[in-house]
Each structure stands twice: as structure tokens, then as C-alpha cells.
Design an enzyme around this catalytic site. Structure first.
Site, PDB file in Angstrom:
ATOM      1  N   ASN A 119     -50.252  -4.202 127.373  1.00  0.00           N
ATOM      2  CA  ASN A 119     -50.818  -3.608 126.177  1.00  0.00           C
ATOM      3  C   ASN A 119     -51.430  -2.258 126.531  1.00  0.00           C
ATOM      4  O   ASN A 119     -51.011  -1.316 125.618  1.00  0.00           O
ATOM      5  CB  ASN A 119     -51.733  -4.879 125.880  1.00  0.00           C
ATOM      6  CG  ASN A 119     -52.468  -4.314 124.414  1.00  0.00           C
ATOM      7  OD1 ASN A 119     -53.446  -3.641 124.523  1.00  0.00           O
ATOM      8  ND2 ASN A 119     -52.076  -5.114 123.611  1.00  0.00           N
ATOM      9  N   GLU A 143     -43.410  -7.126 116.923  1.00  0.00           N
ATOM     10  CA  GLU A 143     -43.929  -6.018 117.960  1.00  0.00           C
ATOM     11  C   GLU A 143     -43.364  -6.075 119.184  1.00  0.00           C
ATOM     12  O   GLU A 143     -43.970  -5.847 120.252  1.00  0.00           O
ATOM     13  CB  GLU A 143     -45.139  -5.538 117.895  1.00  0.00           C
ATOM     14  CG  GLU A 143     -46.341  -6.760 118.245  1.00  0.00           C
ATOM     15  CD  GLU A 143     -47.685  -6.018 117.905  1.00  0.00           C
ATOM     16  OE1 GLU A 143     -47.852  -5.017 117.212  1.00  0.00           O
ATOM     17  OE2 GLU A 143     -48.547  -6.616 118.436  1.00  0.00           O
ATOM     18  N   ASN A 176     -57.613  -6.436 126.355  1.00  0.00           N
ATOM     19  CA  ASN A 176     -56.751  -5.338 125.514  1.00  0.00           C
ATOM     20  C   ASN A 176     -57.104  -4.092 125.898  1.00  0.00           C
ATOM     21  O   ASN A 176     -56.763  -3.617 127.078  1.00  0.00           O
ATOM     22  CB  ASN A 176     -57.051  -5.599 124.034  1.00  0.00           C
ATOM     23  CG  ASN A 176     -56.211  -5.031 123.189  1.00  0.00           C
ATOM     24  OD1 ASN A 176     -55.840  -3.854 123.088  1.00  0.00           O
ATOM     25  ND2 ASN A 176     -56.130  -5.404 121.951  1.00  0.00           N
ATOM     26  N   ASP A 222     -60.320  -3.244 119.839  1.00  0.00           N
ATOM     27  CA  ASP A 222     -59.078  -2.865 120.435  1.00  0.00           C
ATOM     28  C   ASP A 222     -58.846  -1.812 121.458  1.00  0.00           C
ATOM     29  O   ASP A 222     -59.753  -2.254 122.491  1.00  0.00           O
ATOM     30  CB  ASP A 222     -58.135  -2.359 119.178  1.00  0.00           C
ATOM     31  CG  ASP A 222     -56.908  -2.486 119.517  1.00  0.00           C
ATOM     32  OD1 ASP A 222     -56.357  -2.594 120.572  1.00  0.00           O
ATOM     33  OD2 ASP A 222     -55.926  -3.032 118.504  1.00  0.00           O
TER      34      ASP A 222
END
Length: 297
Positions: A119, A143, A176, A222
Site C-alpha cells: 500500500n 483497485e 496504511n 491515510d
């Protein structure tokens, strides 16, 4: 657009920049992974569902396709030699773009099991590469590619300078964004479903600690980055939140869309680039981003 700022601590006023934000691009589907490349004076960023990497040129202001298909690339960074390191969600790999444009796979399996969907990624000055591996790229075809999870968990990994892959943290729900402190003695890691940032101590080739550094008060965190003073800049559902190194939320830059990630760039590293849903925004500020690993000065 006029910059909408929320000051929660007087220390926030020291970093405020231009009165206005610039929208550099607005034709993405879900934009992520911005990285500024000084040698090109360009910003490279991901449009994950559209399976492409895009490039904004600082001289012309034009946006072009850098690579398509991209393997549903998410996070990007530069290594100690200025080469592009990318997390390919669709291909379930971490890859490096060589100077001639070819790709080298740096990580794809843990033992005999495929990674989930790398990620986000950062590089340490010793040349090691650290990345997170939640399952966002395999939970649907949006995705990435729907697939079964082979690795028993969602971990934080380290690729040593000689290429060895190891798990450095295995107690996350879905790790993340991540970022090193300026002296690289600490690593900040987002756990998105848990709505917080954790802070670890970096010991040799591993991590210890992992206490909660800051909770998210607007949706979920994020991507994250640090500035030259050690402040943590975090992507949230309402914009960018800025935290002092002591964990105090200093202030916010509000945006009309959900923010996915951010980076510092420009010739002086004092230009904040933000990916927010379909758009890329830019804000010239009065502080600089932390010195990147390719800067050997």
C-alpha cells in the site's frame, strides 16, 4: 480556492502559507501516492482504479500518463539513489523503476505466500525499504484483483539493503501510511480501521513499542508525512491534520474531498502536494518537508 484553515494551537500559525490553494489536476478516479521527483521537476501520482501513474510537470503545468497499466500502483517514494519505488496493489508487489524505465520486483512473497497488496512505502537512509500490506487490492476488482489472502495477517515489512524481506510489525488491522522521524529513530504507522497513528522505536532492523501517537477526529487517517521540524501531516476525510511531535493537533487544512495522501516537494521542499479523491492540490507553505533519503547533504 481560498485556503480554509482551522487553528487549534498558536504553533500552527508558524506554518501557514499562501492564502490560496491551487488545483493542479481534477480528472482522476481515486488519486494516491504523490511523490515529487527533483530531477524531473515533476510530481508523479497514482490513479489506482484507472490503473495508471500520472506525471505533473512543474514547468508546463501539464499532466501526462507516466505508466499505464501500472499494476494498480498505490504508494510511491524515492530510494537513496533517486529511483522510484512503488507499491503495486494489482500485482501484489513492491517494484523499483530503473533509470532505463525497466521494473525490478523487490518483494512479492513472504515464504511461499503472495503478499496481500502493498500500500504505502518509505525508504531509510541505509537503503532499506519499509512498506505496509493491507488487503485493499484483493478485496474487490476496483483497485486491484479479487483474490484470497495468502499471508496470515496485514503486516509492516522491511526489505533489507541486500533484499531480505522480514515482518517488523504484525499486530495491525490494516496498516496504511507510514513515515520516519527526521533522525529515523522512530516510525509512524497508520492503522486505518483503528482510526489512529502509532509510533514505534526503530531498533537495528526492527521495531519496538507502538503506542498510539494520535487519534483521528475526522473519518480515518491515510497517508502521512513529516516536515523539517518533526511535525506529522496526516490525510483525513476532511483535509490535512497537522500534529506536533508531542501529539498535539495544531491545526487543519480543510479540503472539499476526502484526502488520501500528501508529500512535500518543489525546489525548496516547501510546497505541499495533496491527493484528494479526484484532484491534486498544491499549497506553498512557510515550512519545509523533512530531508528525504536521497538528499545526502
Amino acid at each position: 480556492m481560498k485556503a480554509e484553515l482551522v487553528t487549534l494551537d498558536d504553533r500552527f500559525s508558524a506554518i501557514a502559507g499562501d492564502e490560496y490553494l491551487e488545483r493542479l489536476y481534477d480528472a482522476g478516479r481515486w488519486l494516491e501516492g504523490p511523490v515529487y521527483i527533483p530531477a524531473w521537476r515533476s510530481l508523479v501520482f497514482s490513479d489506482i482504479p484507472n490503473d495508471r501513474l500520472l506525471r505533473w510537470d512543474e514547468e508546463s503545468g501539464q499532466v501526462s500518463v507516466f505508466r499505464a497499466p501500472s499494476g494498480n500502483v498505490n504508494g510511491n517514494t524515492l530510494d537513496t539513489h533517486g529511483r522510484l519505488i512503488s507499491c503495486s496493489q494489482g500485482n501484489r508487489q513492491v517494484v523499483r523503476t530503473e533509470y532505463d524505465g525497466s521494473l525490478t520486483v523487490l518483494a512479492s512473497h513472504l515464504g511461499g505466500s503472495r503478499l496481500n497488496s502493498p500500500n504505502d512505502v518509505v525508504v531509510k537512509r541505509d537503503g532499506s525499504i519499509w512498506f505496509t500490506d493491507p488487503p485493499y487490492g484483493i478485496t474487490s476488482n476496483y483497485e486491484g484483483h479479487r483474490a484470497e489472502q495468502e499471508v496470515g495477517g496485514c503486516h509492516v515489512y522491511r526489505i533489507s539493503p541486500d533484499g531480505e524481506l522480514t515482518v517488523v510489525a504484525d499486530d495491525f488491522v490494516r496498516p496504511n501510511g507510514l513515515a520516519f522521524s527526521r533522525d529515523e529513530t522512530q516510525l509512524y504507522v497508520v492503522d486505518t480501521p483503528e482510526k489512529h497513528i502509532r509510533r514505534f522505536d526503530v531498533k537495528d532492523d526492527g521495531l519496538t513499542g507502538g503506542e498510539v501517537f494520535a487519534p483521528c477526529t475526522a473519518g480515518r487517517f491515510d497517508g502521512i508525512r513529516l516536515d523539517a521540524e518533526g511535525r506529522v501531516w496526516a490525510a483525513t476525510h476532511e483535509g490535512v491534520h497537522v500534529f506536533d511531535a508531542d501529539g498535539t493537533l495544531l491545526g487543519k487544512l480543510l479540503l472539499p474531498d476526502v484526502v488520501s495522501n500528501l508529500c512535500f516537494g518543489g525546489p525548496k521542499r516547501n510546497r505541499l502536494f495533496v491527493t484528494a479523491t479526484t484532484s491534486v492540490w498544491s499549497w506553498l507553505i512557510t515550512t519545509d518537508g523533512a530531508r528525504p533519503p536521497y538528499d545526502h547533504g
